[in-house]
Design a protein around this motif. Structure first.
Motif, mmCIF file in Angstrom:
data_model
loop_
_atom_site.group_PDB
_atom_site.id
_atom_site.type_symbol
_atom_site.label_atom_id
_atom_site.label_comp_id
_atom_site.label_asym_id
_atom_site.label_seq_id
_atom_site.Cartn_x
_atom_site.Cartn_y
_atom_site.Cartn_z
ATOM 1 N N VAL A 94 0.843 -1.210 0.016
ATOM 2 C CA VAL A 94 -0.039 0.080 -0.025
ATOM 3 C C VAL A 94 0.867 1.346 0.182
ATOM 4 O O VAL A 94 1.622 1.386 0.839
ATOM 5 N N HIS A 95 0.753 2.166 -0.910
ATOM 6 C CA HIS A 95 1.380 3.221 -1.009
ATOM 7 C C HIS A 95 1.426 4.223 -0.041
ATOM 8 O O HIS A 95 0.230 4.519 0.074
ATOM 9 N N SER A 96 2.349 4.441 0.742
ATOM 10 C CA SER A 96 2.205 5.064 1.979
ATOM 11 C C SER A 96 3.200 6.466 2.146
ATOM 12 O O SER A 96 3.232 7.358 2.693
ATOM 13 N N GLY A 97 3.760 6.694 0.796
ATOM 14 C CA GLY A 97 4.460 7.991 0.562
ATOM 15 C C GLY A 97 3.995 8.970 -0.059
ATOM 16 O O GLY A 97 2.718 9.072 0.077
ATOM 17 N N PRO A 98 4.708 9.582 -1.339
ATOM 18 C CA PRO A 98 6.027 9.409 -1.471
ATOM 19 C C PRO A 98 7.127 10.009 -0.423
ATOM 20 O O PRO A 98 6.657 10.804 0.286
ATOM 21 N N LEU A 99 8.239 9.663 -0.360
ATOM 22 C CA LEU A 99 9.114 10.105 0.360
ATOM 23 C C LEU A 99 9.735 11.440 0.017
ATOM 24 O O LEU A 99 9.538 11.620 -1.316
ATOM 25 N N ASP A 100 10.038 12.346 0.591
ATOM 26 C CA ASP A 100 10.559 13.820 0.331
ATOM 27 C C ASP A 100 11.871 13.390 -0.297
ATOM 28 O O ASP A 100 12.554 12.341 0.078
ATOM 29 N N TYR A 101 12.221 14.290 -1.119
ATOM 30 C CA TYR A 101 13.725 14.257 -1.681
ATOM 31 C C TYR A 101 14.759 14.064 -0.815
ATOM 32 O O TYR A 101 15.823 13.514 -1.352
ATOM 33 N N ASP A 102 14.465 14.551 0.515
ATOM 34 C CA ASP A 102 15.739 14.445 1.556
ATOM 35 C C ASP A 102 15.447 12.992 2.503
ATOM 36 O O ASP A 102 16.138 12.746 3.294
ATOM 37 N N GLY A 103 14.618 12.077 2.102
ATOM 38 C CA GLY A 103 14.231 11.001 2.786
ATOM 39 C C GLY A 103 13.226 10.913 3.750
ATOM 40 O O GLY A 103 12.743 9.845 4.276
ATOM 41 N N THR A 104 12.756 11.858 4.006
ATOM 42 C CA THR A 104 11.540 12.254 5.182
ATOM 43 C C THR A 104 10.404 11.709 4.678
ATOM 44 O O THR A 104 9.955 12.058 3.424
ATOM 45 N N LEU A 105 9.720 11.133 5.564
ATOM 46 C CA LEU A 105 8.348 10.420 5.407
ATOM 47 C C LEU A 105 7.620 11.301 6.226
ATOM 48 O O LEU A 105 7.392 11.031 7.557
ATOM 49 N N ARG A 106 6.842 12.254 5.893
ATOM 50 C CA ARG A 106 5.966 12.905 6.917
ATOM 51 C C ARG A 106 4.766 12.258 7.020
ATOM 52 O O ARG A 106 4.077 11.500 6.311
ATOM 53 N N ALA A 107 4.250 12.470 8.320
ATOM 54 C CA ALA A 107 3.015 11.673 9.030
ATOM 55 C C ALA A 107 1.790 12.027 8.174
ATOM 56 O O ALA A 107 0.789 11.415 8.113
ATOM 57 N N ASP A 108 1.623 13.405 7.780
ATOM 58 C CA ASP A 108 0.542 13.817 6.929
ATOM 59 C C ASP A 108 0.483 13.089 5.637
ATOM 60 O O ASP A 108 -0.675 13.269 4.957
ATOM 61 N N LYS A 109 1.219 12.248 5.255
ATOM 62 C CA LYS A 109 1.270 11.393 3.902
ATOM 63 C C LYS A 109 0.253 10.118 4.184
ATOM 64 O O LYS A 109 -0.255 9.771 3.204
ATOM 65 N N TYR A 110 0.096 9.880 5.298
ATOM 66 C CA TYR A 110 -0.899 8.507 5.651
ATOM 67 C C TYR A 110 -1.711 8.779 6.720
ATOM 68 O O TYR A 110 -1.940 8.145 7.553
ATOM 69 N N PRO A 111 -2.770 9.921 6.724
ATOM 70 C CA PRO A 111 -3.416 10.155 8.075
ATOM 71 C C PRO A 111 -4.579 9.143 8.155
ATOM 72 O O PRO A 111 -4.925 9.098 9.306
#
Length: 340
Positions: free
Chosen positions: A88-105
């Protein structure tokens, strides 16, 4: 340098260029003939799903657009199929590698609904991004802080309740060390939870990797040795056999046979091997849409399995749920789950 000498050098260059072009054409024709030959024959009746199939699923399931009723509908479709894993697609990651929690509320709600309806199907969080180290916006896996942030995001999703982590970074060059480092670091972070990855295609015949790289600007194929290294660091690999560039169904079918037979020789029996099946219809080129299909991927995998002999942990991975048509699902059922 005299004019005659310059003309002589030009003619010599043109002769060598013509010879090189002729050799490439002959090699291409030989490869096409080999692929067409591989897609001949009849699969064995037993060569079908082993109950280890997978499905890539879009971001709408975790961002709030999908509801419990949507999970109900998908559960009806998946029950009785061979699908054991979903990514299940839960990103995408930011270009610095960060995965923000608001991507998968909506992830916690989705996981709750899923486990109430399909507790036997594992749910992995699908994470990825375009990678590289050039001037275009890309994620650089060679940057240790970026990898740390990627791994932290993966760990956060495991803590949230996902069963495992599924990576899809493209394009990863053949022999890329930072990608291997990220897999090792993720394993340390998530322990025994399933770690899976999509892989690029394996070089189908010796000598094809370098010309293809020159043609498209990056590695389309991985060497068998690098593919094996990735397998050693994961529990499950899914070979993205689609977007093959093959112009005919027979050639795409043979390409799938070749990918599956090479991969079966590289993936140990105690790990799961998945062959990607194109459940989408926007390849970007007309012949891609005509040549590639779920049914052809299934037929090619069955032929490879017939030649190899029974193997338990082998399946199809359908890409992707939001683009799959009723015809795609019917092909999955009649060509792979219950072939006639």
């Amino acid at each position: 340098m005299t004019t005659r000498r310059v003309l002589g050098l030009i003619l010599r260059f043109l002769r060598w260029a013509a010879l090189a072009a002729a050799v490439l054409v002959l090699l291409g024709l030989a490869a096409a003939g080999a692929l067409r030959w591989k897609f001949a024959g009849t699969p064995a009746p037993w060569a079908r799903t082993t109950g280890h199939d997978a499905l890539w699923m879009g971001h709408a399931w975790v961002d709030g657009r999908r509801t419990a009723e949507d999970v109900d509908a998908l559960a009806v479709r998946l029950r009785g199929s061979g699908i054991r894993d979903v990514y299940v697609h839960s990103g995408p990651l930011d270009y610095d590698g960060t995965l923000r929690a608001d991507k998968y509320p909506n992830a916690q709600n989705f996981l709750k609904w899923w486990r109430e309806r399909l507790p036997e199907v594992r749910v992995s969080a699908w994470l990825g991004q375009k990678v590289g180290a050039d001037d275009r916006p890309r994620l650089d896996l060679a940057d240790p802080p970026a990898r740390e942030r990627i791994v932290a995001g993966a760990r956060a999703l495991i803590d949230l309740g996902f069963d495992g982590i599924h990576y899809d970074f493209e394009p990863v060059p053949d022999g890329d060390g930072p990608f291997l480092s990220m897999l090792r670091e993720t394993r340390q972070a998530i322990g025994t939870k399933p770690l899976t990855t999509a892989t690029q295609q394996i070089e189908p015949f010796p000598g094809l990797r370098h010309p293809s790289r020159l043609a498209i600007g990056h590695d389309k194929y991985w060497s068998s040795d690098y593919f094996r290294q990735v397998v050693e660091l994961t529990d499950q690999v899914a070979v993205m056999t689609y977007d093959s560039g093959m112009p005919l169904r027979s050639l795409y079918g043979g390409f799938v046979v070749r990918q599956a037979e090479i991969a079966m020789g590289l993936v140990p029996e105690d790990k799961t091997l998945l062959i990607g099946a194109p459940a989408y219809h926007d390849h970007g080129v007309t012949w891609g849409d005509a040549a590639e299909s779920v049914a052809t991927a299934a037929d090619g995998t069955r032929l490879a399995l017939t030649e190899h002999g029974p193997r338990t942990d082998l399946g199809l991975a359908l890409y992707v749920d939001f683009a799959a048509t009723e015809e795609d699902w019917e092909e999955y059922r009649t060509a792979w789950v219950d072939p006639r």
